[in-house]
Design a protein around this motif. Structure first.
Motif, short mmCIF file in Angstrom:
data_model
loop_
_atom_site.label_atom_id
_atom_site.label_comp_id
_atom_site.label_asym_id
_atom_site.label_seq_id
_atom_site.Cartn_x
_atom_site.Cartn_y
_atom_site.Cartn_z
N VAL A 1 0.87 -1.17 0.00
CA VAL A 1 0.00 0.00 0.00
C VAL A 1 0.91 1.23 0.00
O VAL A 1 1.83 1.32 0.82
CB VAL A 1 -0.94 0.03 1.22
CG1 VAL A 1 -1.71 1.34 1.26
CG2 VAL A 1 -1.90 -1.14 1.19
N GLY A 2 0.67 2.14 -0.92
CA GLY A 2 1.50 3.33 -0.97
C GLY A 2 0.87 4.42 -1.80
O GLY A 2 -0.11 4.21 -2.53
N LYS A 3 1.45 5.61 -1.71
CA LYS A 3 0.97 6.77 -2.45
C LYS A 3 1.64 6.82 -3.82
O LYS A 3 2.85 6.66 -3.93
CB LYS A 3 1.27 8.04 -1.66
CG LYS A 3 0.67 9.30 -2.27
CD LYS A 3 1.10 10.54 -1.53
CE LYS A 3 2.58 10.82 -1.77
NZ LYS A 3 3.01 12.13 -1.25
N LYS A 4 0.85 7.04 -4.83
CA LYS A 4 1.34 7.17 -6.19
C LYS A 4 1.54 8.65 -6.54
O LYS A 4 0.91 9.53 -5.94
CB LYS A 4 0.36 6.52 -7.18
CG LYS A 4 0.08 5.07 -6.89
CD LYS A 4 1.32 4.23 -7.07
CE LYS A 4 1.72 4.16 -8.51
NZ LYS A 4 2.08 2.90 -9.02
N PRO A 5 2.41 8.96 -7.51
CA PRO A 5 2.59 10.37 -7.90
C PRO A 5 1.28 10.98 -8.39
O PRO A 5 0.58 10.42 -9.24
CB PRO A 5 3.63 10.29 -9.02
CG PRO A 5 4.37 9.02 -8.76
CD PRO A 5 3.37 8.07 -8.19
N MET A 6 0.94 12.12 -7.83
CA MET A 6 -0.35 12.74 -8.13
C MET A 6 -0.42 13.24 -9.57
O MET A 6 -1.52 13.32 -10.15
CB MET A 6 -0.62 13.89 -7.16
CG MET A 6 0.41 15.01 -7.23
SD MET A 6 0.02 16.36 -6.09
CE MET A 6 -1.59 16.82 -6.61
N GLN A 7 0.72 13.56 -10.20
CA GLN A 7 0.69 14.05 -11.57
C GLN A 7 0.33 12.95 -12.57
O GLN A 7 0.09 13.24 -13.74
CB GLN A 7 2.03 14.69 -11.95
CG GLN A 7 3.22 13.75 -11.96
CD GLN A 7 3.91 13.68 -10.62
OE1 GLN A 7 3.32 14.02 -9.60
NE2 GLN A 7 5.16 13.25 -10.60
N TRP A 8 0.31 11.71 -12.12
CA TRP A 8 -0.10 10.62 -13.00
C TRP A 8 -1.62 10.57 -13.19
O TRP A 8 -2.11 9.94 -14.12
CB TRP A 8 0.36 9.28 -12.45
CG TRP A 8 1.85 9.08 -12.47
CD1 TRP A 8 2.80 10.01 -12.76
CD2 TRP A 8 2.55 7.87 -12.20
NE1 TRP A 8 4.06 9.47 -12.66
CE2 TRP A 8 3.93 8.14 -12.33
CE3 TRP A 8 2.15 6.58 -11.86
CZ2 TRP A 8 4.90 7.17 -12.13
CZ3 TRP A 8 3.11 5.61 -11.66
CH2 TRP A 8 4.48 5.91 -11.80
N PHE A 9 -2.35 11.20 -12.29
CA PHE A 9 -3.81 11.05 -12.25
C PHE A 9 -4.48 12.41 -12.43
O PHE A 9 -3.89 13.46 -12.18
CB PHE A 9 -4.24 10.43 -10.93
CG PHE A 9 -3.63 9.08 -10.65
CD1 PHE A 9 -4.26 7.92 -11.05
CD2 PHE A 9 -2.41 8.99 -9.97
CE1 PHE A 9 -3.69 6.68 -10.79
CE2 PHE A 9 -1.84 7.76 -9.72
CZ PHE A 9 -2.48 6.59 -10.14
N GLU A 10 -5.72 12.34 -12.85
CA GLU A 10 -6.55 13.54 -13.00
C GLU A 10 -7.95 13.24 -12.48
O GLU A 10 -8.68 12.44 -13.05
CB GLU A 10 -6.62 13.95 -14.48
CG GLU A 10 -7.48 15.19 -14.69
CD GLU A 10 -7.67 15.52 -16.15
OE1 GLU A 10 -8.38 16.50 -16.45
OE2 GLU A 10 -7.11 14.79 -17.00
N PRO A 11 -8.35 13.89 -11.37
CA PRO A 11 -9.72 13.72 -10.89
C PRO A 11 -10.71 14.47 -11.78
O PRO A 11 -10.43 15.57 -12.25
CB PRO A 11 -9.69 14.31 -9.47
CG PRO A 11 -8.24 14.51 -9.15
CD PRO A 11 -7.53 14.68 -10.45
N LYS A 12 -11.85 13.87 -12.01
CA LYS A 12 -12.91 14.49 -12.79
C LYS A 12 -14.00 15.00 -11.85
O LYS A 12 -14.14 14.54 -10.72
CB LYS A 12 -13.50 13.48 -13.79
CG LYS A 12 -12.50 13.00 -14.83
CD LYS A 12 -12.08 14.13 -15.76
CE LYS A 12 -11.17 13.63 -16.88
NZ LYS A 12 -10.77 14.73 -17.79
N ASN A 13 -14.79 15.97 -12.37
CA ASN A 13 -15.83 16.54 -11.54
C ASN A 13 -17.03 15.62 -11.37
O ASN A 13 -17.95 15.95 -10.63
CB ASN A 13 -16.28 17.89 -12.10
CG ASN A 13 -16.61 17.81 -13.59
OD1 ASN A 13 -16.81 16.73 -14.14
ND2 ASN A 13 -16.62 18.96 -14.25
N ASP A 14 -17.06 14.49 -12.05
CA ASP A 14 -18.13 13.51 -11.86
C ASP A 14 -17.72 12.36 -10.95
O ASP A 14 -18.42 11.35 -10.87
CB ASP A 14 -18.59 12.96 -13.21
CG ASP A 14 -17.46 12.34 -14.01
OD1 ASP A 14 -16.30 12.40 -13.54
OD2 ASP A 14 -17.71 11.80 -15.10
#
Length: 497
Positions: A145-158
């Motif tokens: 279990v660990g934190k992934k780089p946030m720049q790899w992901f993009e949250p959507k408004n839905d």
């Protein structure tokens, strides 16, 4: 003979490849145009991507404040409901093993706006083992279990979470599985800003100006740490050479028509280090207020009180409670994933002392109980976080803790005039109902003492004198006779002296 046009013959794999490259470029351009922009005003004006805010952690003041909140959150206790059973024990052991990664990884959403945790599970053919005494239980648990780089992901408004095409092998944006694989934590997201509110973006300009003033101060100390010598002479080269030598030897000889002055920061009207110290202190206070809410050193220089300390602690606890509420949903989703993979019943995690004993509430309940209020078991289960079976029903034939033999009277004149409590009035009535004790006269006591040589003889003669006395009456007369004998013996011994 006319030459053939080579451009028309250049058809084949190259044109197909060129068309493919053009299509990929067009798709990348469309993705760039349709991608949600970061609406953080600070990041837009500073031209800094959100993940680059991690450089703020290298500032000693920011790191100290962040670590203080991390330590309080990491040390927060937790419990599972239901807490009984083998499944609860296994989940608790997994949480204790990965607690730091879970808590710190989800709390990063407070600093950056959002964070993503990834869970890797053990395979069914190679499950994890839970050993307790002689028993060994297999289950599907967390392998990592660990934190992934946030720049790899993009949250959507839905509510969706996209893994960007540059960070996967499919070369396209992938909708992440948020039930078992990736777990998103957001800080105050909105439809317009699904990236969340980043606390580090509010700290950026404070960090920027603090670094700038520190660099300026280093140059200032380097320049004015050693005094600058200013000389006046007709022979400038000789004076320059003499001044350079004076820095090493600190000794300088001058002619009568020559002059040497010392140039320092105060003589230039810069005020020395006062301006830097006041500005640096202001920035440190602003950082502490923003991260910790407030501190005892903010606005209370040289003063303090217990009330300020209690307010300071209360504000810090409120910050920790807010962090707990933010991370609880993510950790609960990860526990639900383990329960679903192992076909266990759902277990709910409670972080912190939300259901701990409240002293003021407990004192209020005691007063209500003494006033005659009957609090039900459901009340204790709801208010104090107890479970079924923790509170037992009182037996029907239980002995009351107080005397209730005193009849309920609407008004008692004697009790009101004597200002007696109901318990004291009950004792008075019990003693009044007893038979009066008959005591011997003083003459009889003297004769009894004169005819007895030892306490045993005194008791025997008293028994012959009062054959029909009760035990309490006999004891009272015996104690009176023994006391009189002691006093009489003391008086006679004093007279002999």
């Amino acid at each position: 003979m006319a030459k053939k046009d080579k451009k028309k013959e250049s058809n084949g794999p190259q044109s197909v490849g060129g068309h493919l490259y053009s299509q990929q470029a067009e798709m990348a351009f469309l993705n760039f145009l349709t991608r949600m922009p970061d609406l953080d005003e600070v990041l837009r004006k500073a031209g800094v991507p959100r993940h680059r805010l991690s450089v703020l952690m290298y500032d000693e003041e920011i790191y100290q404040c962040i670590e203080k909140r991390q330590d309080k959150l990491e040390s927060a206790p937790f419990r599972l409901e239901p807490s009984e059973g083998l499944a609860a024990q296994i989940i608790s052991s997994e949480l204790k093993k990965w607690w730091s990664e879970l808590v710190l990884g989800t709390q990063d959403a407070r600093w950056y706006g959002y964070s993503v945790l990834e869970a890797v599970y053990s395979k069914p053919e190679n499950p994890s083992l839970f050993i307790e005494g002689p028993n060994i239980t297999t289950f599907i648990g967390w392998q990592w279990v660990g934190k992934k780089p946030m720049q790899w992901f993009e949250p959507k408004n839905d509510g969706r979470l996209m893994l960007l095409q540059n960070y996967n092998d499919q070369r396209r944006d992938i909708d992440c599985n948020q039930q078992f694989k990736h777990f998103l934590t957001q800080c105050k997201p909105s439809f317009e800003n699904p990236y969340g509110e980043a606390l580090f973006s509010r700290l950026y300009w404070l960090w920027f100006f603090k670094n700038g003033t520190t660099k300026y101060w280093a140059k200032f100390v380097e320049r004015f740490g050693n005094p600058i010598l200013k000389g006046k002479s007709k022979n400038v080269p000789a004076m320059l050479k003499a001044l350079l030598n004076a820095h090493a030897s600190s000794v300088l000889s001058l002619n009568p028509d020559e002059d040497v002055d010392i140039v320092s920061a105060s003589s230039n009207g810069n005020g020395g280090s006062t301006a830097f110290e006041s500005f640096d202190k202001k920035i440190e206070r602003s950082i502490q207020k923003l991260v910790l809410g407030q501190t005892l050193t903010s606005g209370t220089d040289g003063a303090g009180s217990r009330a300020l300390g209690e307010v300071h602690l209360e504000v810090q606890n409120n910050k920790v409670d807010a962090d707990i509420r933010m991370i609880t949903s993510t950790i609960q989703a990860m526990i639900d994933a383990i329960c679903a993979l192992n076909n266990w019943e759902r277990h709910i995690i409670v972080i912190g002392d939300e259901k701990s004993l409240n002293a003021s509430k407990a004192d209020r309940d005691v007063k209500l109980k003494n006033a005659g209020a009957n609090l039900t078991n459901q009340y204790f289960l709801r208010e104090y976080g107890l479970q079924d079976g923790d509170v037992a029903d009182a037996p029907q034939n239980a002995v009351p803790s107080q005397f209730k033999a005193l009849p309920q009277r609407a008004f008692s004149f004697a009790a009101s005039t004597k200002k007696l409590s109901p318990e004291q009035q009950e004792v008075e009535e019990l003693t009044d109902g007893q038979r009066s004790i008959d005591l011997l006269e003083q003459k009889q006591v003297n004769e009894l003492i004169q005819s007895s040589e030892t306490p045993e003889d005194l008791a025997f003669n008293l028994m012959r004198l009062m054959p029909g006395a009760s035990e309490s009456q006999f004891t009272a007369n015996l104690e009176m006779a023994l006391y009189a004998a002691d006093v009489l013996g003391y008086v006679m011994a004093s007279g002999d002296k």
